[in-house]
Design a protein around this motif. Structure first.
Motif, PDB file in Angstrom:
ATOM      1  N   SER A   1       0.836  -1.202   0.000  1.00 23.97           N
ATOM      2  CA  SER A   1       0.000   0.000   0.000  1.00 23.97           C
ATOM      3  C   SER A   1       0.869   1.250   0.000  1.00 23.97           C
ATOM      4  O   SER A   1       0.378   2.335   0.294  1.00 23.97           O
ATOM      5  CB  SER A   1      -0.902  -0.003   1.238  1.00 23.97           C
TER       6      SER A   1
ATOM      7  N   THR B   1       2.431   4.424  -1.149  1.00 22.27           N
ATOM      8  CA  THR B   1       2.154   5.431  -2.176  1.00 22.27           C
ATOM      9  C   THR B   1       3.463   5.925  -2.765  1.00 22.27           C
ATOM     10  O   THR B   1       4.555   5.652  -2.257  1.00 22.27           O
ATOM     11  CB  THR B   1       1.395   6.612  -1.564  1.00 22.27           C
TER      12      THR B   1
ATOM     13  N   ASP C   1       5.044   0.742 -12.221  1.00 26.13           N
ATOM     14  CA  ASP C   1       3.887   0.286 -11.446  1.00 26.13           C
ATOM     15  C   ASP C   1       2.764   1.296 -11.648  1.00 26.13           C
ATOM     16  O   ASP C   1       2.832   2.428 -11.162  1.00 26.13           O
ATOM     17  CB  ASP C   1       4.265   0.180  -9.966  1.00 26.13           C
TER      18      ASP C   1
ATOM     19  N   ASP D   1      -0.007   1.571 -10.331  1.00 26.29           N
ATOM     20  CA  ASP D   1      -0.741   1.990  -9.141  1.00 26.29           C
ATOM     21  C   ASP D   1      -0.150   3.225  -8.493  1.00 26.29           C
ATOM     22  O   ASP D   1      -0.801   3.857  -7.653  1.00 26.29           O
ATOM     23  CB  ASP D   1      -0.755   0.838  -8.112  1.00 26.29           C
TER      24      ASP D   1
END
Length: 778
Positions: free
Chosen positions: A542, A544, A679, A681
Motif C-alpha cells: 500500500s 504510495t 507500477d 498503481d
C-alpha cells in the motif's frame, strides 16, 4: 571490553546441601519416621441413620430424619434431584421468628465446628443504578459466620458495598443484639483517555482499585449486603457490572484478568460457618450441670467455642490416641498405634489411647530410639567424618566444574573475536556498547524459538526478543560454521559502533560468551522495504509514491553519511530492499552491515572478494574485484528501479533478457517504453514529472562505469530536492502551465539529454560476466 560470567552460586552451596543429606540419612538410620495409622472408616451417624446426602457426609449431631439429629437446629434437609442422575443436595433448614423458611446449601460438615455453605452474590450490571441492591444472609443460632476464614468483597468501578451484621451479645443500648457495619468502596482511575482499549484493570491488590475487602468480627449471625454505585466512571462500558459478597478467603482471590468473567457466570460462592453446641452454655456450665444430654461422649473432651464477649457454647473432640465422632456413644475409639510400628527396635504393645515399646538391651525411650552414650558418640563421630569427606569432595568437584565453565566462556570470547574487537575499538577510539549475558538473551528469545524469527540471511538469523525491562529488540545470531564468522561479526560491530544516524538501525550491544556471536539491535516494527514493495504473503503493498520517494531519499541520505561523514569511509556492499527496514512511521533504517568495508580516507578503492546479492551487484566490481563507494550507488539504483516498477531485482521467472531488473529498466528507458514497466498503481498525472526525474536518476546510478555514476551525496541531494518540489504547491501542477507540445515532450520514456550509450552496450540477451569460477548474470 568485558564479558559476562555468572558464578555458580547454587553449585557452591552443594557441599553444604550434600552434607545435610548425609546427616539426614544417618538420622533416618538411627531415628526412623513413624507411619500414619491405617484406620478403618468409623461410623458418623447414629445407629440406623443415614450418614450421606449425595457426596456430602452428614455426621451426628446433624441428621436428616427424626431421631437422627441432636436438635432441630441440626436438621439437614436432603433434597432429591429432579432426575435420577442428579445428586441430592443437603440444606440446613430452619424457620426464622417470622416463619420464613431458611435453607442454606451445605457442601461440607466438619466435626471441628465448621460448615462449608454456598451464599449468593449481590450483583448489579445497570450502569444507571443509583439505588442499592440488598441481599440477606441469615443464619439460625447456634451458627455464626467465621471471622477468620471469610472476607467481605466489593468488586467493580465506582462501587459501594455495605455489610450490616448482627451478633448476639450485650449491646451498648442494653439490647441483646449488637450491630456490625463494614463499608467497602472501589474506584477506577478516570484520568484515562476514554478510549476503551486503554481501560484495562491491571491492579490485583484488592486495595481499592476495582476491588476492596474487609474482615468480619466474630459471632455475626445475620448479614445484609447492600450494593450501590458511588460515582459514575468512564469505565462503565468496559466493566459494567459490580459485585458485593461474603466469601471464603481461600476460595476467592481477585484477578483482573479472570475475576470479572468468573463472577459474571457465578451465582454463589463458598462461605465458612461456625457451629457449636449451645444448649446450656460453655463447658464449665455443661459439666457442672451433669446433664444427661451432655454432648461430649466417652473418651472425648469439651472445648469452649468463643463468641463475641464470652463463650456461649462448646464443641467436642476425641482425646489424644482416639479418633472418631465424639458426639456418638463409643464414637471415639482407640487408635492402634502399633500398626504404624512406632518402635524403632523391640516390640510394640498397644494400650488404650497410647502404646509402649519393649526395648532390647542398650536402647531406651518410648520408641527405643535412645542408645547408650558410647554408641551415640561413635555414630556422631562417624557422621561428622563422612560429612567432612563428602563436603570436601563436592567442593573440589564443583570448584573444578566452575573453572571449566569460566574457561569455556573465555574460549568463546576469543573464538568470537573478542580480542580482535578490543583491538579494533581501541584503534578507532570507539567506546564499547553494552555486553549482554547469554542467559539474558536466551530468556528474551524463549530459547531462540522458531516462532520469533524475524529474518534469515547468509550469515545468521534474526530473532525478536523482549528484555527484562520489556524493551523489544532484534537479536542477530550468526550461523554455526559460517565462513569467517568471527571477522564478519567483529566487522559489523565495529562499523555500527561508530554510526549515529536516524536512518541507520542502532546497535544496542553484543554477546561474546556463546558458541556463536550475537548482536542486539533496536527493533524495527514495520518489516522490510522488500515486503512492502513486493508484497508479503502474496499481498501487494500500500506504499504510495510519496512514501516511496521519502524512503528513497532517507536511504540515500544514510548511505551518503556512511560514505562521507564518518572518520573512515564505510561501504555497505549489500544495499538491497531486504536490508532497508521501515518503522511505524515508514522511516527508512539501513541494516545488515555484515559485509561492510571500512576504507581509510586517503584511499578511494579496495581490492576484496566479491560479496553481495545477485541482481544488485555492481558489474564493474564483479569484474575487477575493486570495491568503491560507487558500488553502493549501483545497488541503490536497483532499489530505485524496484520502487518505480515494483519488480524484484532478479527473477528466473522472467524471460532471460528480463531477468535482471537493472538491464530491463535501462533498456526500457533507452527504447522510450518506460511506461510499460512502471507500477501503474503509483503513477498519476500529478506525479509524472517527479517519476520521470527519479527514473533518470536511477538510470545514471546504473551506468556500467563507476566513475560516471553520481555520488551518494549527489543522489541524496537530488532526491530531497524532488521531495521538496513534489510537496510544494506548484510541484504537482507544474505541467498545467505548459503548452501541449511541451507536455508531450515530458512523457514517460522520452530520451534523456545525457548520453547513455555506456550504460548498456546493447539491449539484447543478458550479458554474462565470468570471474574466476563464479558466473553471475547482471
Amino acid at each position: 571490553m568485558r564479558f559476562c560470567l555468572h558464578p555458580l552460586h547454587g553449585m557452591l552451596l552443594m557441599p553444604q546441601i550434600i552434607s545435610l543429606l548425609i546427616l539426614g540419612v544417618l538420622v533416618v538410620f538411627v531415628l526412623p519416621t513413624t507411619a500414619e495409622a491405617d484406620q478403618a472408616l468409623l461410623p458418623q451417624a447414629l445407629h440406623g441413620c443415614s450418614d450421606h446426602c449425595g457426596n456430602v457426609t452428614i455426621p451426628y449431631p446433624f441428621g436428616m430424619a427424626k431421631g437422627c439429629y441432636r436438635g432441630p437446629e441440626f436438621y439437614i434437609n436432603c433434597t432429591t434431584g429432579t432426575t435420577p442422575d442428579e445428586e441430592p443436595i443437603p440444606y440446613l433448614t430452619k424457620r426464622s421468628g417470622t416463619d420464613n423458611l431458611i435453607q442454606i446449601h451445605v457442601t461440607n460438615i466438619s466435626l471441628k465446628g465448621e460448615l462449608h455453605v454456598l451464599q449468593p452474590i449481590t450483583r448489579a450490571c445497570d450502569a444507571d443504578l443509583s439505588v442499592g441492591l440488598e441481599t440477606d444472609l441469615p443464619l439460625p443460632p447456634p451458627f455464626t459466620f467465621s471471622n477468620t476464614k471469610n472476607n467481605f468483597f466489593t468488586i467493580g468501578c465506582g462501587s459501594s458495598g455495605n455489610l450490616l451484621g448482627f451478633r448476639p451479645g450485650l449491646g451498648l443500648d442494653g439490647h441483646t443484639l449488637s450491630n456490625i457495619h463494614r463499608y467497602c468502596f472501589t474506584f477506577c482511575d478516570d484520568n484515562s483517555s476514554g478510549n476503551d482499549t486503554d481501560l484495562v484493570i491491571t491492579d490485583d491488590s484488592c486495595s481499592g482499585f476495582a476491588c476492596s475487602l474487609s474482615s468480619l468480627p466474630s459471632g455475626v449471625q445475620y448479614i445484609s449486603i447492600i450494593l450501590s454505585r458511588s460515582i459514575p466512571t468512564n469505565w462503565d462500558s468496559s466493566y459494567p457490572c459490580r459485585y458485593a459478597f461474603l466469601a471464603e478467603k481461600s476460595e476467592f482471590t481477585f484477578s483482573p484478568n479472570t475475576s470479572f468473567q468468573q463472577l459474571s457466570n457465578t451465582s454463589h460462592l463458598p462461605v465458612v460457618v461456625n457451629w457449636e453446641i449451645g444448649d446450656h452454655g460453655p463447658c464449665d456450665l455443661e459439666q457442672r450441670s451433669k446433664l444427661v444430654d451432655f454432648a461430649c461422649k466417652g473418651n472425648s473432651t469439651c472445648i469452649n467455642w468463643p463468641n463475641v464477649i464470652r463463650p456461649t457454647g462448646y464443641i467436642c473432640q476425641c482425646k489424644e490416641g482416639y479418633q472418631g465422632n465424639p458426639y456418638l456413644p463409643d464414637g471415639c475409639q482407640d487408635i492402634d498405634e502399633c500398626k504404624s510400628n512406632p518402635c524403632y527396635a523391640g516390640s510394640c504393645v498397644n494400650t488404650p489411647g497410647n502404646y509402649s515399646c519393649i526395648c532390647p538391651n542398650g536402647m531406651k525411650g518410648k520408641s527405643c530410639k535412645d542408645k547408650s552414650k558410647t554408641i551415640v558418640i561413635i555414630v556422631m563421630g562417624i557422621s561428622v567424618i563422612l560429612a567432612l569427606l563428602v563436603g570436601s569432595s563436592c567442593s573440589i568437584y564443583w570448584g573444578m566444574k566452575q573453572r571449566r565453565y569460566i574457561k569455556l566462556k573465555e574460549k568463546y570470547f576469543q573464538d568470537n573475536g573478542g580480542l580482535l574487537l578490543q583491538q579494533k575499538l581501541a584503534n578507532h577510539g570507539i567506546e564499547t556498547t553494552r555486553i549482554f549475558c547469554a542467559e539474558e538473551l536466551e530468556k528474551a528469545t524463549n530459547n531462540y524459538d522458531d516462532g520469533g524469527v524475524l529474518g534469515k540471511g547468509s550469515y545468521g538469523i534474526v530473532y525478536k526478543g523482549i528484555l527484562p525491562n520489556n524493551r523489544t529488540v532484534a537479536i542477530k545470531k550468526s550461523k554455526i560454521g559460517a565462513p569467517t564468522q568471527s571477522e564478519q561479526f567483529v566487522n559489523e560491530l565495529v562499523v555500527l559502533s561508530e554510526i549515529n544516524h536516524r536512518n541507520v538501525v542502532r546497535l544496542l550491544g553484543c554477546c561474546l560468551e556463546t558458541e556463536v556471536p550475537l548482536l542486539v539491535y533496536e527493533f524495527i516494527t514495520n518489516g522490510t522495504l522488500f515486503e512492502h514493495v513486493h508484497g508479503k504473503e502474496n499481498k501487494r503493498s500500500s506504499l504510495t509514491w510519496e512514501l516511496r520517494l521519502k524512503i528513497a531519499a532517507e536511504t540515500a541520505g544514510a548511505l551518503a553519511y556512511l560514505h562521507s561523514s564518518t572518520f573512515m569511509q564505510i561501504i555497505h556492499r549489500d544495499v538491497k530492499a531486504t536490508n532497508i527496514l521501515l518503522d511505524e512511521n515508514y522511516t527508512a533504517k539501513v541494516s545488515d552491515f555484515g559485509a561492510s568495508v571500512l576504507i581509510p580516507l586517503d584511499q578511494t578503492e579496495i581490492v576484496t572478494f566479491v560479496e553481495g546479492t545477485l541482481g544488485y551487484l555492481d558489474p564493474a566490481y564483479l569484474q575487477s574485484n575493486q570495491l568503491t563507494e560507487k558500488s553502493d550507488v549501483y545497488s541503490f539504483g536497483v532499489v530505485l528501479a524496484e520502487l518505480l516498477t515494483s519488480k524484484v531485482a532478479f527473477s528466473y521467472d522472467r524471460p532471460e533478457s528480463e531477468r535482471s531488473l537493472a538491464r530491463m529498466f535501462v533498456c526500457a528507458v533507452e527504447e522510450e517504453r518506460l511506461n510499460h514497466i512502471l507500477d501503474g498503481d503509483i503513477v498519476s498525472e500529478g506525479n509524472i514529472e517527479t517519476v520521470r526525474n527519479v527514473a533518470r536518476l536511477a538510470k545514471r546510478c546504473l551506468k556500467l562505469k563507476g566513475e560516471e555514476r553520481p555520488t551518494m551525496r549527489e543522489v541524496a541531494t537530488e532526491l530531497e530536492g524532488m521531495r521538496i518540489m513534489a510537496n510544494h504547491p506548484w510541484g504537482t501542477n507544474a505541467d498545467d502551465n505548459l503548452g501541449p507540445e511541451d507536455q508531450t515532450s515530458l512523457s514517460l520514456g522520452s530520451p534523456s539529454n545525457t548520453s547513455d550509450d555506456d550504460i548498456r552496450g546493447d539491449c539484447g540477451p543478458c550479458t554474462t560476466i565470468t570471474t574466476g569460477t563464479t558466473s553471475r548474470s547482471i
